[in-house]
Design an enzyme around this catalytic site. Structure first.
Site, PDB file in Angstrom:
ATOM      1  N   ASP A  67       0.826  -1.110   0.181  1.00  0.00           N
ATOM      2  CA  ASP A  67       0.035  -0.188  -0.100  1.00  0.00           C
ATOM      3  C   ASP A  67       0.975   1.246  -0.066  1.00  0.00           C
ATOM      4  OD1 ASP A  67       1.055  -0.160   2.665  1.00  0.00           O
ATOM      5  OD2 ASP A  67      -0.913  -1.063   3.237  1.00  0.00           O
ATOM      6  N   ASP A 136      -8.313  -2.889  14.234  1.00  0.00           N
ATOM      7  CA  ASP A 136      -9.646  -2.975  13.865  1.00  0.00           C
ATOM      8  C   ASP A 136      -9.798  -4.097  12.940  1.00  0.00           C
ATOM      9  OD1 ASP A 136      -8.233  -1.919  11.915  1.00  0.00           O
ATOM     10  OD2 ASP A 136      -9.627  -0.227  11.660  1.00  0.00           O
ATOM     11  N   HIS A 138      -7.998  -4.609  10.187  1.00  0.00           N
ATOM     12  CA  HIS A 138      -7.653  -4.313   8.648  1.00  0.00           C
ATOM     13  C   HIS A 138      -6.170  -4.981   8.304  1.00  0.00           C
ATOM     14  CE1 HIS A 138      -5.227  -0.741  10.316  1.00  0.00           C
ATOM     15  NE2 HIS A 138      -4.365  -1.378   9.546  1.00  0.00           N
ATOM     16  N   GLU A 143      -9.747  -1.017   5.249  1.00  0.00           N
ATOM     17  CA  GLU A 143     -10.561  -0.803   6.737  1.00  0.00           C
ATOM     18  C   GLU A 143     -11.937  -1.858   6.705  1.00  0.00           C
ATOM     19  OE1 GLU A 143      -9.105   0.620   8.630  1.00  0.00           O
ATOM     20  OE2 GLU A 143      -8.225   2.673   8.196  1.00  0.00           O
TER      21      GLU A 143
END
Length: 261
Positions: A67, A136, A138, A143
């Site tokens: 990314d 979370d 990801h 996300e």
């Protein structure tokens, strides 16, 4: 998926680096997908040590980026292109022309995403993709509630992710870009071997959701349950939320040595 519980981050790094070295012996021009952040550093350090000792040959390896921030100049110290150069390419002695990554500075970001998908395909796909996991759940910058079939695309970061990454920007969340290019979950699942490394108690809840929870877009890392060759390496703290931790220890202890990672 295979879950391996190791004593600490260093042991996890050495285990994964060993698997990378083994891959490169079988396929010297393998494409290795790399993640950024603090968690994978023990992997790169262990692999660099193997290269120095002659235990790994990366002379023909190719490195693929997972990314990238949108809008940060390529030379910015916290652009992921810079981070990968500093933490992976230079320590391993891998040439810049063996690097594949999306262009976060492109005027047409959508086109840059499509270009990166084509570049990965042209390289023959990723052989081993190293992943981290966010608090979370990801993976990459996919996300929660990202499509499980998504391809490389632009994403808007959650405020939690920006806050988590502020430590790389002098603690100032306002310096953390709002947008990123990330390989999609579908793109990630195309890799032949997925290896997720998680360390620390702060990742325990996310690891448990990814490994033992339902397959759900709210926990993007749970998509690894769909992959035929996914390995999750966790230290004791990150494994603390796993109900089947004892079973995972048992299976690893009794795994035939010829199987490898």
């Amino acid at each position: 998926m295979e879950v391996i519980i190791v004593p600490d981050a260093r042991a996890g790094g050495e285990l994964i680096a060993g698997a990378m070295a083994s891959l490169l012996r079988r396929k010297p021009d393998a494409v290795i997908g790399v993640a950024t952040g603090s968690t994978p550093l023990p992997v790169y350090q262990a692999l660099a040590a193997l290269v120095r000792s002659g235990g790994a040959d990366v002379s023909r390896a190719r490195i693929a980026q997972l990314d990238e921030y949108v809008g940060l100049p390529a030379g910015h110290p916290e652009s992921y292109r810079s981070v990968v150069r500093r933490e992976v390419l230079e320590p391993l002695g891998v040439a810049e022309d063996a690097f594949l990554g999306p262009d976060g500075t492109a005027a047409d970001v959508t086109a840059a995403c499509a270009d990166y998908e084509r570049a990965l395909a042209a390289a023959g796909g990723v052989d081993l993709q190293l992943l981290g996991i966010g608090t979370d759940g990801h993976i990459g910058f996919n996300e929660p509630c990202s499509s499980l079939a998504s391809r490389t695309r632009i994403k808007t970061l959650t405020e939690q992710t920006r806050a988590d990454n502020a430590r790389f920007f002098d603690g100032d969340v306002e310096q953390v870009p709002q947008h990123v290019i990330t390989q999609g979950i579908g793109t990630i699942l195309d890799a032949r071997h997925l290896v997720l490394l998680a360390t620390g108690a702060g990742k325990a809840e996310a690891v448990a959701a990814a490994v033992e929870g339902p397959l759900a877009a709210v926990c993007p890392a749970s998509a690894l349950q769909l992959h035929p060759h996914a390995t999750v390496v966790v230290d004791e703290a990150a494994a603390s939320g796993l109900k089947l931790a004892d079973y995972f220890r048992h299976t690893w202890a009794h795994k035939p040595s010829w199987q490898g990672l």
